[in-house]
Motif scaffolding. Structure first.
Motif, PDB file in Angstrom:
ATOM      1  N   MET A 132       2.841  10.273  -9.790  1.00  0.00           N
ATOM      2  CA  MET A 132       2.434  10.281 -11.187  1.00  0.00           C
ATOM      3  C   MET A 132       1.341  11.312 -11.453  1.00  0.00           C
ATOM      4  SD  MET A 132       2.390   6.161 -11.829  1.00  0.00           S
ATOM      5  CE  MET A 132       1.352   6.326 -13.265  1.00  0.00           C
ATOM      6  N   PHE A 133       0.374  11.434 -10.544  1.00  0.00           N
ATOM      7  CA  PHE A 133      -0.765  12.318 -10.769  1.00  0.00           C
ATOM      8  C   PHE A 133      -0.658  13.630 -10.003  1.00  0.00           C
ATOM      9  CE2 PHE A 133      -2.279   8.124 -11.891  1.00  0.00           C
ATOM     10  CZ  PHE A 133      -2.982   8.359 -13.061  1.00  0.00           C
ATOM     11  N   ARG A 134       0.522  13.934  -9.514  1.00  0.00           N
ATOM     12  CA  ARG A 134       0.834  15.224  -8.913  1.00  0.00           C
ATOM     13  C   ARG A 134      -0.126  15.568  -7.774  1.00  0.00           C
ATOM     14  NH1 ARG A 134       3.872  17.594 -12.795  1.00  0.00           N
ATOM     15  NH2 ARG A 134       4.921  18.503 -11.000  1.00  0.00           N
ATOM     16  N   TYR A 135      -0.445  14.565  -6.968  1.00  0.00           N
ATOM     17  CA  TYR A 135      -1.355  14.733  -5.843  1.00  0.00           C
ATOM     18  C   TYR A 135      -0.543  14.476  -4.566  1.00  0.00           C
ATOM     19  CZ  TYR A 135      -6.009  14.834  -3.694  1.00  0.00           C
ATOM     20  OH  TYR A 135      -7.128  15.175  -2.972  1.00  0.00           O
ATOM     21  N   VAL A 136      -0.110  15.544  -3.930  1.00  0.00           N
ATOM     22  CA  VAL A 136       0.776  15.436  -2.779  1.00  0.00           C
ATOM     23  C   VAL A 136      -0.028  15.067  -1.529  1.00  0.00           C
ATOM     24  CG1 VAL A 136       2.487  16.644  -1.378  1.00  0.00           C
ATOM     25  CG2 VAL A 136       2.283  17.148  -3.834  1.00  0.00           C
ATOM     26  N   ASP A 137       0.572  14.186  -0.719  1.00  0.00           N
ATOM     27  CA  ASP A 137      -0.005  13.791   0.574  1.00  0.00           C
ATOM     28  C   ASP A 137      -1.439  13.281   0.416  1.00  0.00           C
ATOM     29  OD1 ASP A 137       2.338  14.544   1.809  1.00  0.00           O
ATOM     30  OD2 ASP A 137       1.638  16.592   2.196  1.00  0.00           O
ATOM     31  N   CYS A 138      -1.613  12.328  -0.463  1.00  0.00           N
ATOM     32  CA  CYS A 138      -2.939  11.769  -0.685  1.00  0.00           C
ATOM     33  C   CYS A 138      -2.980  10.339  -0.162  1.00  0.00           C
ATOM     34  CB  CYS A 138      -3.307  11.792  -2.161  1.00  0.00           C
ATOM     35  SG  CYS A 138      -2.338  10.649  -3.172  1.00  0.00           S
ATOM     36  N   ALA A 139      -4.171   9.844   0.012  1.00  0.00           N
ATOM     37  CA  ALA A 139      -4.393   8.439   0.336  1.00  0.00           C
ATOM     38  C   ALA A 139      -5.077   7.777  -0.864  1.00  0.00           C
ATOM     39  CB  ALA A 139      -5.252   8.311   1.591  1.00  0.00           C
ATOM     40  N   ALA A 140      -5.070   6.452  -0.882  1.00  0.00           N
ATOM     41  CA  ALA A 140      -5.623   5.715  -2.024  1.00  0.00           C
ATOM     42  C   ALA A 140      -6.437   4.541  -1.518  1.00  0.00           C
ATOM     43  CB  ALA A 140      -4.512   5.236  -2.950  1.00  0.00           C
ATOM     44  N   SER A 141      -7.513   4.272  -2.230  1.00  0.00           N
ATOM     45  CA  SER A 141      -8.310   3.067  -2.001  1.00  0.00           C
ATOM     46  C   SER A 141      -8.635   2.456  -3.351  1.00  0.00           C
ATOM     47  CB  SER A 141      -9.592   3.398  -1.222  1.00  0.00           C
ATOM     48  OG  SER A 141     -10.390   4.305  -1.957  1.00  0.00           O
ATOM     49  N   ALA A 187      -5.727  11.610 -16.972  1.00  0.00           N
ATOM     50  CA  ALA A 187      -4.546  10.866 -17.411  1.00  0.00           C
ATOM     51  C   ALA A 187      -3.438  11.787 -17.892  1.00  0.00           C
ATOM     52  CB  ALA A 187      -4.937   9.885 -18.527  1.00  0.00           C
ATOM     53  N   SER A 188      -3.786  12.993 -18.346  1.00  0.00           N
ATOM     54  CA  SER A 188      -2.749  13.925 -18.809  1.00  0.00           C
ATOM     55  C   SER A 188      -1.872  14.413 -17.667  1.00  0.00           C
ATOM     56  CB  SER A 188      -3.404  15.117 -19.514  1.00  0.00           C
ATOM     57  OG  SER A 188      -4.222  15.845 -18.610  1.00  0.00           O
ATOM     58  N   MET A 189      -2.314  14.247 -16.422  1.00  0.00           N
ATOM     59  CA  MET A 189      -1.488  14.650 -15.293  1.00  0.00           C
ATOM     60  C   MET A 189      -0.203  13.840 -15.228  1.00  0.00           C
ATOM     61  SD  MET A 189      -3.237  17.047 -13.751  1.00  0.00           S
ATOM     62  CE  MET A 189      -2.439  17.103 -12.163  1.00  0.00           C
ATOM     63  N   ILE A 190      -0.221  12.641 -15.792  1.00  0.00           N
ATOM     64  CA  ILE A 190       0.987  11.808 -15.796  1.00  0.00           C
ATOM     65  C   ILE A 190       2.084  12.454 -16.626  1.00  0.00           C
ATOM     66  CG2 ILE A 190       1.885   9.534 -16.461  1.00  0.00           C
ATOM     67  CD1 ILE A 190      -0.856   8.396 -15.970  1.00  0.00           C
ATOM     68  N   LEU A 191       1.696  13.219 -17.655  1.00  0.00           N
ATOM     69  CA  LEU A 191       2.685  13.765 -18.584  1.00  0.00           C
ATOM     70  C   LEU A 191       3.431  14.957 -17.997  1.00  0.00           C
ATOM     71  CD1 LEU A 191       0.463  13.664 -21.807  1.00  0.00           C
ATOM     72  CD2 LEU A 191       2.044  11.923 -20.962  1.00  0.00           C
ATOM     73  N   LEU A 194       0.820  -1.208   0.000  1.00  0.00           N
ATOM     74  CA  LEU A 194       0.000   0.000   0.000  1.00  0.00           C
ATOM     75  C   LEU A 194       0.855   1.259   0.000  1.00  0.00           C
ATOM     76  CD1 LEU A 194      -2.834  -0.948   2.509  1.00  0.00           C
ATOM     77  CD2 LEU A 194      -2.952  -0.829   0.024  1.00  0.00           C
ATOM     78  N   THR A 195       1.946   1.243   0.736  1.00  0.00           N
ATOM     79  CA  THR A 195       2.819   2.423   0.795  1.00  0.00           C
ATOM     80  C   THR A 195       3.456   2.687  -0.560  1.00  0.00           C
ATOM     81  OG1 THR A 195       3.271   2.015   3.134  1.00  0.00           O
ATOM     82  CG2 THR A 195       4.797   3.451   1.939  1.00  0.00           C
ATOM     83  N   ASP A 196       3.991   1.640  -1.172  1.00  0.00           N
ATOM     84  CA  ASP A 196       4.637   1.809  -2.482  1.00  0.00           C
ATOM     85  C   ASP A 196       3.641   2.277  -3.534  1.00  0.00           C
ATOM     86  OD1 ASP A 196       6.955   1.009  -1.325  1.00  0.00           O
ATOM     87  OD2 ASP A 196       6.932  -1.030  -2.147  1.00  0.00           O
ATOM     88  N   THR A 197       2.497   1.621  -3.597  1.00  0.00           N
ATOM     89  CA  THR A 197       1.517   1.963  -4.643  1.00  0.00           C
ATOM     90  C   THR A 197       0.978   3.372  -4.449  1.00  0.00           C
ATOM     91  OG1 THR A 197       0.866  -0.371  -4.689  1.00  0.00           O
ATOM     92  CG2 THR A 197      -0.570   1.183  -5.796  1.00  0.00           C
ATOM     93  N   GLY A 198       0.640   3.746  -3.218  1.00  0.00           N
ATOM     94  CA  GLY A 198       0.145   5.095  -2.967  1.00  0.00           C
ATOM     95  C   GLY A 198       1.171   6.160  -3.302  1.00  0.00           C
ATOM     96  N   ARG A 199       2.445   5.919  -2.975  1.00  0.00           N
ATOM     97  CA  ARG A 199       3.481   6.908  -3.268  1.00  0.00           C
ATOM     98  C   ARG A 199       3.690   7.058  -4.774  1.00  0.00           C
ATOM     99  NH1 ARG A 199       7.070   4.742  -0.544  1.00  0.00           N
ATOM    100  NH2 ARG A 199       8.250   3.659  -2.178  1.00  0.00           N
ATOM    101  N   TRP A 200       3.694   5.941  -5.504  1.00  0.00           N
ATOM    102  CA  TRP A 200       3.875   6.012  -6.963  1.00  0.00           C
ATOM    103  C   TRP A 200       2.718   6.759  -7.632  1.00  0.00           C
ATOM    104  CZ3 TRP A 200       4.940   0.046  -7.174  1.00  0.00           C
ATOM    105  CH2 TRP A 200       6.182  -0.216  -6.627  1.00  0.00           C
ATOM    106  N   LEU A 201       1.493   6.477  -7.211  1.00  0.00           N
ATOM    107  CA  LEU A 201       0.343   7.142  -7.818  1.00  0.00           C
ATOM    108  C   LEU A 201       0.314   8.636  -7.497  1.00  0.00           C
ATOM    109  CD1 LEU A 201      -2.458   4.476  -7.180  1.00  0.00           C
ATOM    110  CD2 LEU A 201      -1.370   5.022  -9.359  1.00  0.00           C
ATOM    111  N   SER A 202       0.657   9.003  -6.278  1.00  0.00           N
ATOM    112  CA  SER A 202       0.671  10.430  -5.921  1.00  0.00           C
ATOM    113  C   SER A 202       1.729  11.185  -6.708  1.00  0.00           C
ATOM    114  CB  SER A 202       0.915  10.584  -4.417  1.00  0.00           C
ATOM    115  OG  SER A 202       2.209  10.115  -4.069  1.00  0.00           O
TER     116      SER A 202
END
Length: 788
Positions: free
Chosen positions: A147-156, A292-296, A137-145
């Motif tokens: 990639m999508f420029r969302y700082v200090d976020c949580a994921a479900s 999805a463009s946030m990844i770019l 969960l830590t790795d996946t949440g950090r990678w997604l935040s």
């Protein structure tokens, strides 16, 4: 010695895991992966069963009304599953794929196998499982935040985007009403959930039913019609709705921002929505392909800047990977643990859904993910450039920002509004006409345009979409039915199937050539349709037929003048259907553009698409000529059948009359049994006597004797008597003159046209009955032969 004992007693003992246990665990995991891979490969290479095999398998399979008491082997269970999958869902359909399951690439295969591994790992020791879960969960949440420029976020992680929306609304309720998780929904005041009219309200209806909110909580916000903002949420109207809700003591709670989620791919003004939601303490949720463009973006981002309070990520569609859950990124709610609020078992439920995303991200890598998303947006821009230049096509989706390539925004500081205006994820277009301009042309040519309506335009677009799907199968095109614009064609490279990639440049070049040719055909068809309708209405033997499901020129029915098409008699309808069926068969031998149609239970001739140089008048004349030819042929057949029928009757009467005359001339004694033989011996009958046979001359429609054939062993031309004979043996049929019969026979090729090497003279008489005169001819026998 004492020191060694002291050291041994002070040092803690390390509990080692037996090597056999580690080896057994790894071997079990390896065997599980191998077994799951084998099953997936077997299903992937499974072919659709043939119709014969499907029939045999259905006959062999007994109905399973009750659970079978005997157990089955795993191989038998897998075999029965494969047999079930291989059966086509519709044996009569022409779109049955040879392989029912799509092929898998390496990454898709890994993700599917991960579900089996996930279920197996859930049996780990609880503490060990918590350690593994925390790491994933830590790795996946950090990678997604990142990639999508969302700082200090949580994921479900959830099975679809609807569940993500339910989770986001519950988070908004927990943030707005801290006592919600203790007192429940009934303790809440009336709340409002806002959504644009371009987005489907069904997703909010599902969420309300899951949470327990009334459907009346959903507020649909109208869209703006201002230039450059068409299709986006009207900010002024939204402000009025929020003010009204506050006045009537409703709490504005949640707003769904459309960021490329609709059919046309519009994006609401996210900056103005941020300001409005922040001022009214409304939870802002974003969903759509533009995320999805946030990844770019690789430029700097203010750490205090967040696009939304939560967002839904459809990774499965964007990357073309199956069985990947939808991800909800959200800002954490202070002093509240969402996992303890909404998960029955936070450890297992979050872990079991996250492992496939964890594997997929590592399998692709950051660079491959960015390249894939960039290729999708670039192909969408290239597709728009092709479609927008075709005369006759109207682009309905958002127009990309002019002269701003998306590659120029990658390394600059992130500008969300400019990025969403440039990166357009969807292109929707349709074939359309300027009816005002068309009316001007029609008035000049005295043609009517009543038949060129919205329904006909929809049929043309449906035809265009099907042709493009057939000719450009490498490009994923979808035919949609839009509530406002009707039938349209949609291209979205961010909605990919398993293992699919955005179309490369060479495919788009081929598509550009194909769509130019097809649109020219549509323009020519619409142009000629008005002339076609006018000419059909002016023709006395053609009837215009309205075909509600046909996109070609239209349909006509050939109606001879002696048939009243307005009557409801079954005989008239059957006759017309039979005539038009023969007409279509004859026309299809000339041109494949003709086909058989049906409307109101009656058949007709359908005209397909035409080109600019098509002569509509010539096509209609071809139909009329073919119809008249069939009509005349049917008259000839009816006349010939009448001639044959009357010829048989005339021959029968002649033979009966000759038999009676001969009976009185020769005497009755010759016909008495036993005594007649003595009379014939004592006074033999003349050799040339007896009853003559009869033949029917189809050319002249007369009944002739066969005396010339058997006496002179030759066939003489009609009307030419033999030497010493007169022509009194010809018996014209009643109601048919020689000229009429000859004219009718001339239209029948089978009676007038000789075979190679055969003269016309040999074809004229057709014997009705034959008789070979002998010396001991008997009148009674001659009568019997002639009658037969």
């Amino acid at each position: 010695m004492t020191e060694e004992l002291m050291n041994n007693t002070t040092k803690p003992k390390i509990t080692e895991i037996p090597a056999v246990n580690v080896r057994n665990s790894l071997e079990s995991l390896s065997r599980l992966e191998s077994s799951a891979s084998q099953v997936v490969h077997r299903l992937e290479s499974l072919k659709t069963a043939t119709e014969e095999n499907v029939t045999n398998s259905n006959a062999a399979a007994a109905p399973t009304y009750y659970f079978h008491p005997d157990k089955k082997l795993p191989s038998e269970i897998l075999t029965s599953l494969e047999a079930l999958v291989s059966q086509p869902y519709d044996p009569d359909s022409d779109e049955i794929a040879e392989y029912p399951l799509p092929p898998l690439d390496e990454m898709s295969h890994l993700v599917l196998v991960s579900h089996s591994i996930t279920s197996y790992l859930s049996y780990l020791n609880r503490r060990q499982l918590m350690k593994v879960t925390s790491k994933i969960l830590t790795d996946t949440g950090r990678w997604l935040s990142q990639m999508f420029r969302y700082v200090d976020c949580a994921a479900s992680y959830h099975k679809d985007s609807s569940e993500c929306l339910v989770r986001a609304i519950r988070l908004a309720m927990a943030a707005k009403f801290p006592n919600y998780y203790e007192n429940g929904v009934k303790s809440l005041p009336d709340v409002s959930l806002y959504i644009s009219e371009n987005s489907s309200p069904l997703i909010l209806q599902f969420a309300c039913r899951q949470i327990g909110l009334p459907v009346s909580s959903i507020i649909v916000v109208p869209c703006s019609n201002a230039p450059g903002c068409a299709g986006t949420m009207d900010i002024a109207a939204l402000q009025k709705l929020i003010s009204f809700d506050v006045t009537v003591k409703r709490v504005p709670l949640f707003l769904v921002a459309n960021l490329g989620a609709s059919l046309l791919g519009e994006s609401d003004n996210i900056l103005k929505l941020q300001e409005l939601c922040h001022a009214n303490q409304i939870w802002l949720h974003g969903r759509g392909h533009n995320l999805a463009s946030m990844i770019l973006g690789q430029g700097a981002l203010d750490s205090n800047t967040t696009i939304c309070d939560s967002m839904t990520l459809n990774l499965s569609n964007w990357f073309g990977v199956p069985a990947v859950p939808s991800v909800l990124l959200y800002k954490p709610v202070a002093n509240i643990s969402p996992a303890m609020l909404f998960d029955s078992d936070p450890l297992l439920s979050r872990y079991l859904s996250a492992i496939s995303v964890w594997m997929m991200l590592q399998s692709m890598g950051r660079e491959a993910i960015s390249d894939r998303i960039l290729a999708a947006f670039q192909s969408c821009k290239a597709f728009y450039d092709i479609v927008s230049k075709v005369n006759g096509l109207q682009v309905l989706s958002k127009v990309p920002a002019a002269n701003v390539p998306i590659t120029e925004l990658l390394n600059k500081p992130l500008n969300v509004a400019l990025l969403f205006d440039t990166a357009v994820p969807v292109v929707v277009f349709k074939f359309d006409l300027d009816l005002k301009e068309l009316n001007k042309d029609s008035e000049a040519s005295n043609d009517k345009t009543a038949d060129i309506n919205a329904s006909y335009i929809d049929r043309l677009n449906s035809w265009l979409g099907q042709i493009l799907q057939r000719d450009s199968s490498q490009i994923e095109l979808e035919i949609i039915d839009h509530g406002k614009h009707g039938t349209c064609i949609r291209f979205c490279p961010l909605e990919l199937g398993i293992g699919e990639l955005p179309p490369p440049e060479e495919y788009l070049e081929s598509f550009a050539t194909s769509i130019d040719a097809q649109v020219e055909i549509l323009r020519a068809t619409v142009k000629h349709k008005q002339t076609f309708n006018r000419l059909v209405r002016e023709n006395p033997v053609l009837q215009l037929v309205e075909l509600s499901d046909w996109a070609g020129l239209g349909g006509v029915r050939y109606v001879p003048e002696f048939i009243d098409a307005t009557t409801d008699g079954d005989e008239s309808k059957q006759e017309l259907n039979k005539l038009n069926n023969h007409l279509v068969d004859q026309l299809r031998a000339t041109d494949s553009a003709f086909s058989l149609g049906e409307a109101d239970g009656m058949t007709c001739v359908r005209f397909g698409m035409v080109t600019e140089d098509t002569d509509v008048n010539e096509l209609l004349e071809l139909v009329v000529d073919a119809g008249q030819s069939i009509q005349e042929d049917s008259k000839v057949l009816d006349s010939m059948s009448e001639i044959v029928k009357k010829g048989i009757e005339a021959a029968t009467l002649d033979l009966q009359r000759e038999n009676e005359e001969k009976l009185w001339q020769e005497g009755i004694l010759r016909h008495v049994p036993v005594f007649g033989h003595f009379v014939n011996w004592f006074s033999p009958p003349p050799k040339e006597g007896g009853i003559k046979g009869r033949s029917l001359n189809l050319q002249q429609g007369v009944v002739e004797t066969t005396e010339n054939i058997y006496k002179y062993h030759m066939q003489l031309p009609s009307g030419v008597p033999a030497t010493g004979q007169n022509s009194s043996g010809h018996t014209p049929l009643s109601g048919h003159s020689r000229s009429e019969s000859q004219s009718s026979a001339t239209n029948t090729q089978t009676t007038t046209k000789p075979l190679p090497g055969q003269t016309q003279q040999q074809l004229e008489p057709i014997p009705m009955s034959e008789e070979t005169p002998t010396e001991d001819n008997k009148p009674a026998e001659a009568t019997k032969d002639a009658t037969e």
